[in-house]
Scaffold this active site. Structure first.
Site, mmCIF file in Angstrom:
data_model
loop_
_atom_site.group_PDB
_atom_site.id
_atom_site.type_symbol
_atom_site.label_atom_id
_atom_site.label_comp_id
_atom_site.label_asym_id
_atom_site.label_seq_id
_atom_site.Cartn_x
_atom_site.Cartn_y
_atom_site.Cartn_z
ATOM 1 N N THR A 40 15.786 20.272 72.651
ATOM 2 C CA THR A 40 14.589 20.507 73.463
ATOM 3 C C THR A 40 14.801 21.686 74.417
ATOM 4 O OG1 THR A 40 14.114 18.157 73.366
ATOM 5 C CG2 THR A 40 13.000 19.391 75.096
ATOM 6 N N HIS A 43 14.326 24.900 72.625
ATOM 7 C CA HIS A 43 12.896 25.255 72.493
ATOM 8 C C HIS A 43 12.385 25.890 73.787
ATOM 9 C CE1 HIS A 43 12.108 23.449 68.589
ATOM 10 N NE2 HIS A 43 12.782 22.393 68.961
#
Ligand code: ZN
Length: 341
Positions: A40, A43
Site C-alpha cells: 500500500t 502505491h
C-alpha cells in the site's frame, strides 16, 4: 518529530518534521520503534490512480508498526505507560450493524491510518486505545512491526479448515509466504506455492516447509502427480491478484474446493463462472484482519512455534528510507523494516 510524509501530489515520500500529535481522552500516544513497508505504501509512493483518489495530502503514511506507549488519554484503562505494543490500523465506527454485532472488520465506515488518517511512519503515533494490541516480551519489535501483514496471512489461511488438507497458494509475496508458514503450522498436508519470481519462491522455501513452483518454467500438474495428489487441492489461497493464477487455481482444485481471495486484480477480471458452478467451489473474499480474533490467534501461534522471522529480508534506519523503498520496488525483497529509534 521526524515523519515520512506525502506532502505533494507526485511520486515519492519526504522525510520531514511535524508536531507530535495531541491525543484525545480515548487515545494513546505511541513512540514508534519499527515500521514495516507495505505494498500500500508503494502505491502511495508511486501516486497511482488509487492513491490519488484515496489519500488526502499532506499525510503521514505507514500502518505497520511496533512501539511503546508514552501517554494515556484520561479515559484509558487497562494499558500502561512504557508498555510495548502494536495495533490494528483500521479505525472503525461503532454505528453500523456489523460493528454493533462485534464484526468490527466488516464495518463499512472503516478508515485506515497511513491511508485516510495520519499514519505510523513517524516517531509518534496517536491511536485509539481500543486499537492497541499489547506485545508479549517474547515477540520482538521487528515481528511486532509485521503483525499487520501477518494478520492478513492468518486471516486468509484460517478462512477454511486446513488440517490434513492440500493447499495451493498463488503468489509468493510476503503475505503468501507467511500464509504458507501458517498452513504448515496448523497442519496442512501438501502446501504448494506458485509465482513467476524465483527470488520470492526461494524465500518461500526458506521461511516455510513448502513446495515451490515457478509457473513460468514448471508444470503444476506434474508437481501434483509427483506429490501423488490424485484429485487436486482442497483449499486455494489466492494472493497475487493475477487472472492466470486464479484460472489455474480453479482448475487445480478438487470438486467442492474452497478459495480464499486476498489478491486484488487490477480491474474487472474475467472469470470462468461455469467452471466454478460445476465444480461447486466456495469463494470467500478476505480483507484486513478479524478485529481482534486474528490478533489473538497469530500471537498465540507465534508463541507456540510459528516462525516467520526470515520473511524480513531488509532493515534500514529511517534516514535510509529511500533504500528501503527501492528494495521493495525491486521485487527481490521480503518484508522491509525501518528503524525509528
Ligand atoms: Zn500493510
Amino acid at each position: 518529530m521526524k515523519c515520512l510524509i506525502k506532502s505533494e501530489p507526485r511520486e515519492g515520500l519526504w522525510l520531514k518534521t511535524a508536531p507530535v500529535p495531541e491525543i484525545g481522552p480515548d487515545d494513546v500516544l505511541i513512540r514508534i520503534n519499527k515500521t514495516g513497508i507495505c505494498g500500500t505504501d508503494i502505491h502511495i509512493w508511486d501516486w497511482d490512480e488509487w492513491a490519488a483518489k484515496t489519500v488526502p495530502i499532506p499525510l503521514i503514511t505507514g500502518h505497520e508498526f511496533a512501539g511503546q506507549i508514552v501517554e494515556l488519554g484520561r479515559n484509558v484503562e487497562g494499558l500502561q505507560i512504557g508498555q510495548r505494543c502494536t495495533g490494528e490500523g483500521h479505525l472503525i465506527g461503532k454505528q453500523s450493524r456489523q460493528s454493533r454485532a462485534g464484526k468490527f472488520h466488516l464495518d463499512p465506515e472503516t478508515r485506515g491510518i497511513g491511508v485516510n488518517e495520519q499514519g505510523a511512519f513517524a516517531q509518534y503515533l496517536r491511536l485509539p486505545a481500543f486499537n492497541v494490541v499489547p506485545l508479549p516480551d517474547d515477540i520482538s519489535d521487528d515481528i511486532g512491526a509485521i503483525l499487520d501483514p501477518l494478520g492478513n496471512a492468518v486471516h486468509t489461511a484460517l478462512s477454511f479448515d486446513l488440517v490434513g488438507e492440500d493447499v495451493l497458494i498463488t503468489g509468493a509475496g510476503p503475505i503468501g509466504i507467511m500464509a504458507a508458514a501458517v498452513a504448515r503450522h496448523v497442519g496442512a498436508r501438501h502446501i504448494v506455492i506458485t509465482d513467476v519470481n524465483q527470488v520470492r519462491l526461494d524465500l518461500a522455501a526458506k521461511v516455510a516447509d513448502v513446495v515451490t513452483v515457478n509457473v513460468a518454467e514448471q508444470d503444476l500438474d506434474e508437481v501434483c502427480s509427483r506429490l501423488k495428489m490424485r484429485e487436486g487441492f482442497d483449499v486455494g489461497l489466492e494472493m497475487s491478484g493475477n487472472q492466470r493464477a486464479l484460472d489455474q487455481m480453479i482448475e487445480a482444485l478438487v470438486t467442492g474446493g474452497r478459495i480464499a481471495l486476498l489478491g486484488i486484480p487490477p480491474g474487472k477480471s474475467p472469470v470462468d463462472w461455469s467452471r466454478i458452478v460445476f465444480k461447486s467451489i466456495t469463494i470467500k473474499g478476505v480483507y484486513g484482519r478479524e478485529i481482534f480474533e486474528t490478533w489473538y490467534k497469530m500471537i498465540a501461534m507465534l508463541e507456540n512455534g510459528l516462525d516467520v522471522s526470515d520473511v524480513i529480508t531488509h532493515r534500514f534506519g529511517v534516514d535510509e528510507f529511500e533504500q528501503g523503498f527501492a528494495a521493495m520496488k525491486s521485487g527481490r525483497s521480503g518484508k522491509v523494516v525501518l528503524d525509528w529509534t
